[in-house]
Design an enzyme around this catalytic site. Structure first.
Site, PDB file in Angstrom:
ATOM      1  N   TRP A 170       0.805  -1.253   0.021  1.00 57.18           N
ATOM      2  CA  TRP A 170      -0.033  -0.017  -0.097  1.00 57.18           C
ATOM      3  C   TRP A 170       0.901   1.406  -0.010  1.00 57.18           C
ATOM      4  O   TRP A 170       0.502   2.221  -0.417  1.00 57.18           O
ATOM      5  CB  TRP A 170      -0.977  -0.085   1.263  1.00 57.18           C
ATOM      6  N   ASP A 196      -1.480   6.915   6.286  1.00 55.11           N
ATOM      7  CA  ASP A 196      -2.597   6.147   5.735  1.00 55.11           C
ATOM      8  C   ASP A 196      -2.669   5.051   7.010  1.00 55.11           C
ATOM      9  O   ASP A 196      -1.763   4.268   7.376  1.00 55.11           O
ATOM     10  CB  ASP A 196      -2.002   5.205   4.406  1.00 55.11           C
ATOM     11  N   LYS A 212     -11.439  -1.647   7.356  1.00 57.75           N
ATOM     12  CA  LYS A 212     -10.410  -2.561   7.785  1.00 57.75           C
ATOM     13  C   LYS A 212     -11.000  -2.512   9.330  1.00 57.75           C
ATOM     14  O   LYS A 212     -10.724  -3.569   9.993  1.00 57.75           O
ATOM     15  CB  LYS A 212      -9.404  -1.952   7.468  1.00 57.75           C
TER      16      LYS A 212
HETATM   17  C1  LIG Z   1      -6.790  -2.321   2.263  1.00 52.12           C
HETATM   18  C2  LIG Z   1      -5.733  -0.905   2.456  1.00 52.12           C
HETATM   19  C3  LIG Z   1      -5.568  -0.091   1.349  1.00 52.12           C
HETATM   20  C4  LIG Z   1      -6.547   0.204   0.114  1.00 52.12           C
HETATM   21  O1  LIG Z   1      -7.788   0.168   0.606  1.00 52.12           O
HETATM   22  P1  LIG Z   1      -9.022   0.698  -0.266  1.00 52.12           P
HETATM   23  O2  LIG Z   1     -10.147   1.187   0.384  1.00 52.12           O
HETATM   24  O3  LIG Z   1      -9.498  -0.584  -0.863  1.00 52.12           O
HETATM   25  O4  LIG Z   1      -8.670   1.524  -1.510  1.00 52.12           O
HETATM   26  C5  LIG Z   1      -4.665   1.125   1.371  1.00 52.12           C
HETATM   27  N1  LIG Z   1      -3.926   0.962   2.663  1.00 52.12           N
HETATM   28  C6  LIG Z   1      -3.940   0.236   3.602  1.00 52.12           C
HETATM   29  C7  LIG Z   1      -3.005   0.194   4.758  1.00 52.12           C
HETATM   30  C8  LIG Z   1      -4.776  -0.987   3.349  1.00 52.12           C
HETATM   31  O5  LIG Z   1      -4.997  -1.939   4.321  1.00 52.12           O
END
Ligand SMILES: *Cc1c(COP(=O)(O)O)cnc(C)c1O
Length: 353
Positions: free
Chosen positions: A98, A166, A190
């Site tokens: 990511w 993020d 998540k």
């Molecule tokens: C799952 C995830 C993403 C991508 O998320 P989406 O909402 O599917 O775009 C980005 N960063 C991290 C740390 C993730 O776990």
């Protein structure tokens, strides 16, 4: 009842599922799925969701909260567009899939990315340390928890520049100091709610200062926040269920209580991985994640035997990401310690065979 160790969309508390299901049938006389986002009943939901985010994370004055769409993946573009200044340069830490995707998207909108720390040399099985944070850039970006590889920053990079994180896979799992950050963003699916909403926590000071030659209206955090996440139709159901989950989280002791529970769950599983000769951890011990626990069999030829056993125990979502292999137990807030115990018991039984 299954034990859901899936990495996302996530497990949520059973009460939240029940309340969400009830509102699909009856939300003040309509279904939550058909109510206008401009109706006062939904505006109240959005306001409460935002207020609960602020309460749960102790968000200080001078920060705003928004629920947008596009997932954390669109967040990669949004944060780059909103944080780029005259230098059009940024410092990124690359700790996994990511983080790499965030780097790629920042470059696409014209940011010159300096990857000042990376763990790519060992397939992201550790977190870089002793790095020097650059000062000649517009902002710094990192990923707090690496969902796929199972590493998690215990200490965050220190900088006077705008700091962007993020936090998709560990937000609300541990106490953080929001004042250390300029933008925190996270896909809801998540640890917060159903897929469809993406949470942004933004320092107001950074708004409206982009140097980007183009700024699509939807991607402009200033306009989104001024319109209180209602610039267009928001992800109504995802925001609603996220709100229910935040109510539940606060009623159960809040983020500090979740942190305690998550540490206890992680300890239970890591202790088994370390003491059971049939298993080994997949990443450096000191960098291990308390959300996504990755591990391998010491004898891979027994994989189908183990797979049969955990499936028979009612466990789902355990296979590791295709880029890593092995196993990944995601133990998000709503996963009870009893489910971790079921996995641990299965590992013990497997080893004794
Ligand atoms: C799952 C995830 C993403 C991508 O998320 P989406 O909402 O599917 O775009 C980005 N960063 C991290 C740390 C993730 O776990």
């Amino acid at each position: 009842m299954k034990h859901n160790f899936g990495a996302g969309p996530c497990i949520l508390p059973q009460e939240v599922f029940q309340q969400a299901a009830a509102a699909v049938i009856d939300f003040n006389g309509l279904s939550i799925l058909e109510v206008s986002h401009r109706h006062k009943d939904f505006v109240a939901v959005m306001d409460e969701a935002i207020a609960l985010v602020k309460e749960a994370l102790n968000v200080p004055k001078g920060y705003s909260v928004a629920f947008l769409q596009g997932g954390a993946s669109l967040g990669f573009t949004i944060v780059a567009l909103n944080l780029m200044r005259d230098k059009k340069k940024a410092g990124y830490i690359n700790t996994g899939t990511w983080a790499s995707a965030a780097i790629k998207e920042a470059k696409k909108v014209g940011v010159d990315v300096n990857v000042f720390a990376s763990s790519e040399d060992k397939n992201f099985t550790y977190l870089p340390k002793n790095y020097t944070v650059p000062t000649d850039v517009d902002y710094i970006h990192f990923t707090s928890n690496n969902t796929i590889f199972g590493t998690q920053f215990k200490e965050f990079p220190k900088t006077d520049l705008p700091l962007c994180c993020d936090m998709s896979s560990d937000i609300f799992s541990r106490v953080i100091n929001v004042a250390d950050f300029d933008i925190i963003y996270a896909g809801a699916q998540k640890n917060l709610g159903p897929a469809g909403a993406t949470l942004y926590i933004v320092k107001d000071e950074i708004l409206g200062k982009s140097s980007s030659p183009f700024m699509p209206t939807y991607l402009d955090l200033k306009q989104q926040i001024e319109k209180e996440s209602m610039l267009n139709t928001p992800p109504v159901f995802s925001v609603f269920v996220s709100m229910l989950n935040l109510r539940n989280l606060i009623a159960n002791g809040g983020v500090s209580e979740m942190e305690k529970r998550n540490s206890a769950k992680a300890k239970l599983l890591y202790d088994e991985i370390d003491s059971n000769p049939s298993f080994k951890g997949a990443v450096e011990v000191e960098d291990r994640s308390n959300m996504n626990i990755t591990f391998l069999l010491t004898d891979e030829s027994r994989a189908s035997e183990f797979d049969q056993m955990w499936k028979a125990a009612g466990i789902v979502g355990l296979p590791g990401h295709r880029s890593v292999g092995g196993y990944r137990a995601s133990i998000y807030n709503a996963l009870p310690i009893e489910s971790v115990q079921v996995l641990v018991n299965t590992m013990k039984e497997f080893s004794q065979k």
